[in-house]
Scaffold this motif. Sequence first.
Motif, PDB file in Angstrom:
ATOM      1  N   PHE A  88      10.216  10.154 -15.060  1.00  0.00           N
ATOM      2  CA  PHE A  88       9.928   9.910 -13.638  1.00  0.00           C
ATOM      3  C   PHE A  88      10.208   8.469 -13.222  1.00  0.00           C
ATOM      4  CE2 PHE A  88       7.121  13.717 -13.908  1.00  0.00           C
ATOM      5  CZ  PHE A  88       7.611  14.403 -12.816  1.00  0.00           C
ATOM      6  N   TYR A  89      11.191   7.834 -13.845  1.00  0.00           N
ATOM      7  CA  TYR A  89      11.485   6.443 -13.504  1.00  0.00           C
ATOM      8  C   TYR A  89      12.360   6.421 -12.252  1.00  0.00           C
ATOM      9  CZ  TYR A  89      13.180   1.621 -14.085  1.00  0.00           C
ATOM     10  OH  TYR A  89      13.510   0.305 -13.889  1.00  0.00           O
ATOM     11  N   ILE A  90      11.718   6.186 -11.108  1.00  0.00           N
ATOM     12  CA  ILE A  90      12.395   6.276  -9.819  1.00  0.00           C
ATOM     13  C   ILE A  90      11.915   5.148  -8.908  1.00  0.00           C
ATOM     14  CG2 ILE A  90      12.893   7.762  -7.822  1.00  0.00           C
ATOM     15  CD1 ILE A  90      11.908  10.152  -9.496  1.00  0.00           C
ATOM     16  N   THR A  91      12.848   4.532  -8.217  1.00  0.00           N
ATOM     17  CA  THR A  91      12.524   3.612  -7.126  1.00  0.00           C
ATOM     18  C   THR A  91      12.975   4.248  -5.819  1.00  0.00           C
ATOM     19  OG1 THR A  91      12.813   1.672  -8.535  1.00  0.00           O
ATOM     20  CG2 THR A  91      12.883   1.305  -6.160  1.00  0.00           C
ATOM     21  N   ARG A  92      12.174   4.104  -4.804  1.00  0.00           N
ATOM     22  CA  ARG A  92      12.526   4.645  -3.488  1.00  0.00           C
ATOM     23  C   ARG A  92      13.903   4.112  -3.085  1.00  0.00           C
ATOM     24  NH1 ARG A  92       8.095   3.132   0.605  1.00  0.00           N
ATOM     25  NH2 ARG A  92       9.731   1.961   1.678  1.00  0.00           N
ATOM     26  N   PRO A  93      14.802   4.959  -2.623  1.00  0.00           N
ATOM     27  CA  PRO A  93      16.192   4.523  -2.375  1.00  0.00           C
ATOM     28  C   PRO A  93      16.328   3.293  -1.500  1.00  0.00           C
ATOM     29  CG  PRO A  93      16.067   6.906  -2.297  1.00  0.00           C
ATOM     30  CD  PRO A  93      14.647   6.417  -2.420  1.00  0.00           C
ATOM     31  N   ASP A  94      15.488   3.163  -0.473  1.00  0.00           N
ATOM     32  CA  ASP A  94      15.632   2.025   0.433  1.00  0.00           C
ATOM     33  C   ASP A  94      15.130   0.711  -0.160  1.00  0.00           C
ATOM     34  OD1 ASP A  94      13.042   3.370   0.728  1.00  0.00           O
ATOM     35  OD2 ASP A  94      12.615   1.833   2.228  1.00  0.00           O
ATOM     36  N   ARG A 120      15.711  -0.081  -3.608  1.00  0.00           N
ATOM     37  CA  ARG A 120      16.376  -0.329  -4.884  1.00  0.00           C
ATOM     38  C   ARG A 120      17.075  -1.689  -4.884  1.00  0.00           C
ATOM     39  NH1 ARG A 120      18.452   5.947  -5.915  1.00  0.00           N
ATOM     40  NH2 ARG A 120      16.311   6.722  -6.219  1.00  0.00           N
ATOM     41  N   GLY A 121      17.163  -2.265  -6.089  1.00  0.00           N
ATOM     42  CA  GLY A 121      17.815  -3.552  -6.241  1.00  0.00           C
ATOM     43  C   GLY A 121      16.955  -4.740  -5.877  1.00  0.00           C
ATOM     44  N   GLN A 122      15.652  -4.528  -5.659  1.00  0.00           N
ATOM     45  CA  GLN A 122      14.755  -5.614  -5.256  1.00  0.00           C
ATOM     46  C   GLN A 122      13.727  -5.963  -6.326  1.00  0.00           C
ATOM     47  OE1 GLN A 122      13.340  -5.278  -1.111  1.00  0.00           O
ATOM     48  NE2 GLN A 122      14.833  -3.628  -0.801  1.00  0.00           N
ATOM     49  N   GLY A 123      13.851  -5.340  -7.502  1.00  0.00           N
ATOM     50  CA  GLY A 123      12.976  -5.709  -8.612  1.00  0.00           C
ATOM     51  C   GLY A 123      11.699  -4.909  -8.742  1.00  0.00           C
ATOM     52  N   TYR A 124      11.488  -3.912  -7.885  1.00  0.00           N
ATOM     53  CA  TYR A 124      10.255  -3.130  -7.980  1.00  0.00           C
ATOM     54  C   TYR A 124      10.310  -2.147  -9.155  1.00  0.00           C
ATOM     55  CZ  TYR A 124       9.665  -5.070  -3.325  1.00  0.00           C
ATOM     56  OH  TYR A 124       9.565  -5.939  -2.267  1.00  0.00           O
ATOM     57  N   GLY A 125      11.473  -1.572  -9.372  1.00  0.00           N
ATOM     58  CA  GLY A 125      11.603  -0.626 -10.464  1.00  0.00           C
ATOM     59  C   GLY A 125      11.362  -1.272 -11.811  1.00  0.00           C
ATOM     60  N   ILE A 126      11.898  -2.463 -12.036  1.00  0.00           N
ATOM     61  CA  ILE A 126      11.730  -3.108 -13.338  1.00  0.00           C
ATOM     62  C   ILE A 126      10.273  -3.455 -13.588  1.00  0.00           C
ATOM     63  CG2 ILE A 126      12.151  -5.479 -12.559  1.00  0.00           C
ATOM     64  CD1 ILE A 126      13.375  -3.820 -15.839  1.00  0.00           C
ATOM     65  N   GLY A 167       0.779  -1.233   0.000  1.00  0.00           N
ATOM     66  CA  GLY A 167       0.000   0.000   0.000  1.00  0.00           C
ATOM     67  C   GLY A 167       0.804   1.273   0.000  1.00  0.00           C
ATOM     68  N   GLU A 168       2.125   1.189   0.181  1.00  0.00           N
ATOM     69  CA  GLU A 168       2.963   2.381   0.237  1.00  0.00           C
ATOM     70  C   GLU A 168       3.730   2.557  -1.066  1.00  0.00           C
ATOM     71  OE1 GLU A 168       3.091   4.658   2.672  1.00  0.00           O
ATOM     72  OE2 GLU A 168       1.476   3.524   3.618  1.00  0.00           O
ATOM     73  N   PRO A 169       3.833   3.784  -1.599  1.00  0.00           N
ATOM     74  CA  PRO A 169       4.555   4.003  -2.848  1.00  0.00           C
ATOM     75  C   PRO A 169       6.002   3.528  -2.758  1.00  0.00           C
ATOM     76  CG  PRO A 169       3.271   5.950  -2.271  1.00  0.00           C
ATOM     77  CD  PRO A 169       3.220   5.023  -1.087  1.00  0.00           C
ATOM     78  N   ALA A 170       6.403   2.718  -3.741  1.00  0.00           N
ATOM     79  CA  ALA A 170       7.753   2.157  -3.763  1.00  0.00           C
ATOM     80  C   ALA A 170       8.527   2.558  -5.009  1.00  0.00           C
ATOM     81  CB  ALA A 170       7.682   0.630  -3.682  1.00  0.00           C
ATOM     82  N   ALA A 171       7.820   2.781  -6.121  1.00  0.00           N
ATOM     83  CA  ALA A 171       8.461   3.129  -7.387  1.00  0.00           C
ATOM     84  C   ALA A 171       7.445   3.858  -8.248  1.00  0.00           C
ATOM     85  CB  ALA A 171       8.962   1.877  -8.096  1.00  0.00           C
ATOM     86  N   CYS A 172       7.945   4.595  -9.225  1.00  0.00           N
ATOM     87  CA  CYS A 172       7.040   5.334 -10.101  1.00  0.00           C
ATOM     88  C   CYS A 172       7.648   5.459 -11.488  1.00  0.00           C
ATOM     89  CB  CYS A 172       6.723   6.725  -9.529  1.00  0.00           C
ATOM     90  SG  CYS A 172       8.154   7.842  -9.436  1.00  0.00           S
TER      91      CYS A 172
END
Length: 287
Positions: A71-77, A79-85, A51-56
């Motif tokens: 606006f391709y951004i993943t929350r810094p904490d 990153r590297g967990q596959g949410y951005g892709i 429910g919390e924004p993680a990537a956009c």
Amino acid sequence: MTGFEITGAGAADMELMRSWADAEGWNPGDHDRFAFAAADPEGFLVGRLDGEPAACVSAVRYGAGFGFIGFYITRPDLRGQGYGIQVWRAATARLAGRLVGLDGVVEQQDNYRASGFRSAWTNMRYQGVPGGGDEPDAGAGDGIGIIDAAALPFVRLAAYDRRFFPESRDAFLSLWTGLPGHTARAAVRDGRIEGLGVIRPCGSGAPRIGPLYAETPEVAAALLRRLAGYAPDGEVVLDVPDANPAATALAAGLGLAPVFETARMYTGPVPELDLAHLYGITSLELG
């Protein structure tokens, strides 16, 4: 990916995306989101983890054949967990079958190439107080007047903008030139538009000018100085395409310093744009 879902962005999400971009040093405008939403209300996506924004990401459609990713951004904490892709794939799926552009930061360009994007030119961000000329429109040229762009019929502004963008974007442009805090000025000679520029406030940095179009370097310089007059201390930011050497020479000649760069990249043939008269792109986020 349990608990991860991708949804359309709401008003609060759009403001969050602006703040995330600000934290990346991209310096988005304070009110850009209103014009961005008008360009394509469904073009902004947010990945939520529990429910919390993680990537956009934004995947904005223009016309029938063009799209732009930003606006391709993943929350810094996270990153590297596959949410951005995951949001990236949702963005590219939304633009499937279209020519797609983006402005890629240096550290991501190899990833974009792996996704089928190719560099067309470099946008160099210049910043500073433009010098040269005691008057704001000094040296613009005989018969050139710099006026409020709102004094011109919008259909003429839209036709002029169309020389510099692959598709029409009237809804976006009408807001971009008229939002609170946005100041749009046109250079006119004998009723013809010879240049157009917009400056807008940015909360964490110097105001950004974009677009900046001009028929000559002298008109570009005059518009740039006039718009800088609306900045609190005269300092401005301009994203200059190196595909127009005259634009690079102008920015350097006016004493602006390079501070940041991106690559304009496309998935297919580079659109036929009037690059010789493009002195500053509109935005890194939507092209």
